[in-house]
Design an enzyme around this catalytic site. Sequence first.
Site, PDB file in Angstrom:
ATOM      1  N   ASN A 159      43.522  50.572  38.873  1.00 52.76           N
ATOM      2  CA  ASN A 159      43.582  49.098  39.457  1.00 52.76           C
ATOM      3  C   ASN A 159      44.862  48.619  38.970  1.00 52.76           C
ATOM      4  O   ASN A 159      44.938  48.072  37.863  1.00 52.76           O
ATOM      5  CB  ASN A 159      42.230  48.756  38.976  1.00 52.76           C
ATOM      6  CG  ASN A 159      42.195  47.247  39.713  1.00 52.76           C
ATOM      7  OD1 ASN A 159      41.187  46.401  39.360  1.00 52.76           O
ATOM      8  ND2 ASN A 159      42.598  46.961  40.987  1.00 52.76           N
ATOM      9  N   ASN A 170      45.766  38.806  45.806  1.00 53.30           N
ATOM     10  CA  ASN A 170      45.427  39.992  46.271  1.00 53.30           C
ATOM     11  C   ASN A 170      46.702  40.455  47.221  1.00 53.30           C
ATOM     12  O   ASN A 170      47.446  39.720  47.715  1.00 53.30           O
ATOM     13  CB  ASN A 170      44.195  39.926  47.378  1.00 53.30           C
ATOM     14  CG  ASN A 170      42.980  39.681  46.320  1.00 53.30           C
ATOM     15  OD1 ASN A 170      42.858  40.060  45.172  1.00 53.30           O
ATOM     16  ND2 ASN A 170      42.095  38.725  46.973  1.00 53.30           N
ATOM     17  N   CYS A 207      39.845  38.217  38.153  1.00 50.68           N
ATOM     18  CA  CYS A 207      39.753  39.860  38.233  1.00 50.68           C
ATOM     19  C   CYS A 207      39.824  40.300  36.637  1.00 50.68           C
ATOM     20  O   CYS A 207      40.583  39.926  36.002  1.00 50.68           O
ATOM     21  CB  CYS A 207      41.237  40.012  38.863  1.00 50.68           C
ATOM     22  SG  CYS A 207      41.334  41.840  38.893  1.00 50.68           S
ATOM     23  N   ASN A 233      39.963  43.438  35.486  1.00 47.77           N
ATOM     24  CA  ASN A 233      41.183  44.448  35.119  1.00 47.77           C
ATOM     25  C   ASN A 233      42.296  43.565  35.022  1.00 47.77           C
ATOM     26  O   ASN A 233      43.160  43.902  34.358  1.00 47.77           O
ATOM     27  CB  ASN A 233      41.394  45.636  36.012  1.00 47.77           C
ATOM     28  CG  ASN A 233      40.049  46.799  35.522  1.00 47.77           C
ATOM     29  OD1 ASN A 233      39.879  46.874  34.639  1.00 47.77           O
ATOM     30  ND2 ASN A 233      39.531  47.513  36.867  1.00 47.77           N
ATOM     31  N   ASN A 249      33.199  41.157  47.748  1.00 50.59           N
ATOM     32  CA  ASN A 249      33.614  42.522  47.221  1.00 50.59           C
ATOM     33  C   ASN A 249      32.205  43.317  47.334  1.00 50.59           C
ATOM     34  O   ASN A 249      31.097  42.847  47.369  1.00 50.59           O
ATOM     35  CB  ASN A 249      34.189  42.480  45.934  1.00 50.59           C
ATOM     36  CG  ASN A 249      35.156  41.468  45.814  1.00 50.59           C
ATOM     37  OD1 ASN A 249      36.263  41.884  45.845  1.00 50.59           O
ATOM     38  ND2 ASN A 249      34.863  40.401  45.239  1.00 50.59           N
ATOM     39  N   GLU A 272      37.196  46.095  47.728  1.00 50.86           N
ATOM     40  CA  GLU A 272      37.584  44.813  47.157  1.00 50.86           C
ATOM     41  C   GLU A 272      38.054  43.936  48.247  1.00 50.86           C
ATOM     42  O   GLU A 272      38.769  44.336  49.114  1.00 50.86           O
ATOM     43  CB  GLU A 272      38.745  44.957  46.119  1.00 50.86           C
ATOM     44  CG  GLU A 272      38.914  43.700  45.205  1.00 50.86           C
ATOM     45  CD  GLU A 272      39.901  44.207  44.042  1.00 50.86           C
ATOM     46  OE1 GLU A 272      40.639  43.229  43.717  1.00 50.86           O
ATOM     47  OE2 GLU A 272      39.801  45.350  43.591  1.00 50.86           O
ATOM     48  N   ARG A 273      37.348  42.683  48.508  1.00 53.80           N
ATOM     49  CA  ARG A 273      37.632  41.640  49.305  1.00 53.80           C
ATOM     50  C   ARG A 273      39.182  41.465  49.293  1.00 53.80           C
ATOM     51  O   ARG A 273      39.894  41.255  48.428  1.00 53.80           O
ATOM     52  CB  ARG A 273      36.984  40.501  48.994  1.00 53.80           C
ATOM     53  CG  ARG A 273      37.259  39.205  49.772  1.00 53.80           C
ATOM     54  CD  ARG A 273      36.349  38.022  49.256  1.00 53.80           C
ATOM     55  NE  ARG A 273      36.929  37.628  47.815  1.00 53.80           N
ATOM     56  CZ  ARG A 273      36.519  36.662  47.372  1.00 53.80           C
ATOM     57  NH1 ARG A 273      35.744  35.693  47.828  1.00 53.80           N
ATOM     58  NH2 ARG A 273      37.014  36.355  46.193  1.00 53.80           N
ATOM     59  N   CYS A 288      37.680  47.958  39.458  1.00 50.24           N
ATOM     60  CA  CYS A 288      37.450  46.867  39.544  1.00 50.24           C
ATOM     61  C   CYS A 288      36.658  46.402  38.374  1.00 50.24           C
ATOM     62  O   CYS A 288      35.446  46.671  38.302  1.00 50.24           O
ATOM     63  CB  CYS A 288      36.854  46.622  40.851  1.00 50.24           C
ATOM     64  SG  CYS A 288      36.592  44.751  41.050  1.00 50.24           S
ATOM     65  N   GLY A 289      37.279  45.523  37.485  1.00 52.56           N
ATOM     66  CA  GLY A 289      36.545  44.917  36.258  1.00 52.56           C
ATOM     67  C   GLY A 289      35.402  44.046  36.824  1.00 52.56           C
ATOM     68  O   GLY A 289      34.233  44.181  36.180  1.00 52.56           O
ATOM     69  N   SER A 290      35.630  43.024  37.635  1.00 49.08           N
ATOM     70  CA  SER A 290      34.284  42.334  37.924  1.00 49.08           C
ATOM     71  C   SER A 290      33.304  42.892  38.693  1.00 49.08           C
ATOM     72  O   SER A 290      32.155  42.878  38.661  1.00 49.08           O
ATOM     73  CB  SER A 290      34.980  41.063  38.765  1.00 49.08           C
ATOM     74  OG  SER A 290      35.659  41.326  39.842  1.00 49.08           O
TER      75      SER A 290
END
Length: 274
Positions: A11, A60, A69, A71, A191, A209-210, A218-220
């Site tokens: 990421n 983004n 975010c 990551n 997302n 991811e949006r 993706c961390g979240s």
Amino acid sequence: MRFTKMHGLGNDFIVIEAVEGVDYSELAVKLCDRHFGIGADGLLVVEPSHIADIKMRIFNADGSEAEMCGNGSRCFAKYVYEKGIVSKQKMTVETLAGVIMPELFVENGKIKSVKVYMGSPIFESSKIPVKSEKQKFIDEPVKIDGKTYRLSSVRVGVPHTILFVSSFEESFMKELGPKIEKSSLFPEGTNVDFVKVEDEENISVRTWERGVGLTLACGSGASASAVVSSLLGRTRRSVNVHFKAGVLLVEWKEDNSIYLSGEVEEVFRGEIEI
């Protein structure tokens, strides 16, 4: 302009320090382009903060600004520490989603991993937001193109919607991901996390991811997927989240706080005309 390319499990992000008079949205579109730019999932901007040690802005690849975010924040923490901008191994970082607290684990002078406090999950439909009469949007049937899917939504800095699957089919994810992301159910978009439960301590995740599309990690998304998996009784509260390029550890504590841990790496540094 100088930049640093970094990634957490693939990421990837371009990190720059604040520049006056620059439209960061336009810059993100230009720099994140993988054919005509540097190539990345997002642009991280280092700015001073009045309420924390430092401020992080996230854009983004499509130019939209994100609230948080996972990551990205871990890459950001490594960057500001190694650059000497923040000298603390446990720091506070201002984001649009509030103040987060990354912690760096250093061995022999090198950063081994970065752990970040992701805040607490928000389940209230109106705050995610999801257009639903129910207070929580968990395991709810939603019809898309004539088929019914059971979706669960939670906000971990940004909105995430989880769909449990038995396997990962890229064509399926690329088709369904944007339909859920842009559904009228989600006023701010969402997302989308496709989650496969391996056992009570391990899940595999692919995130649409949006504003980006399918990402390597993706961390979240890892955090949201782990929380919903635990909430539905599919896993424990501490879970290894497997992505294509590696593993993140998510811990959902009894006090409702979420911690995300994993490796981050610098890829290269350079200069580019803007």
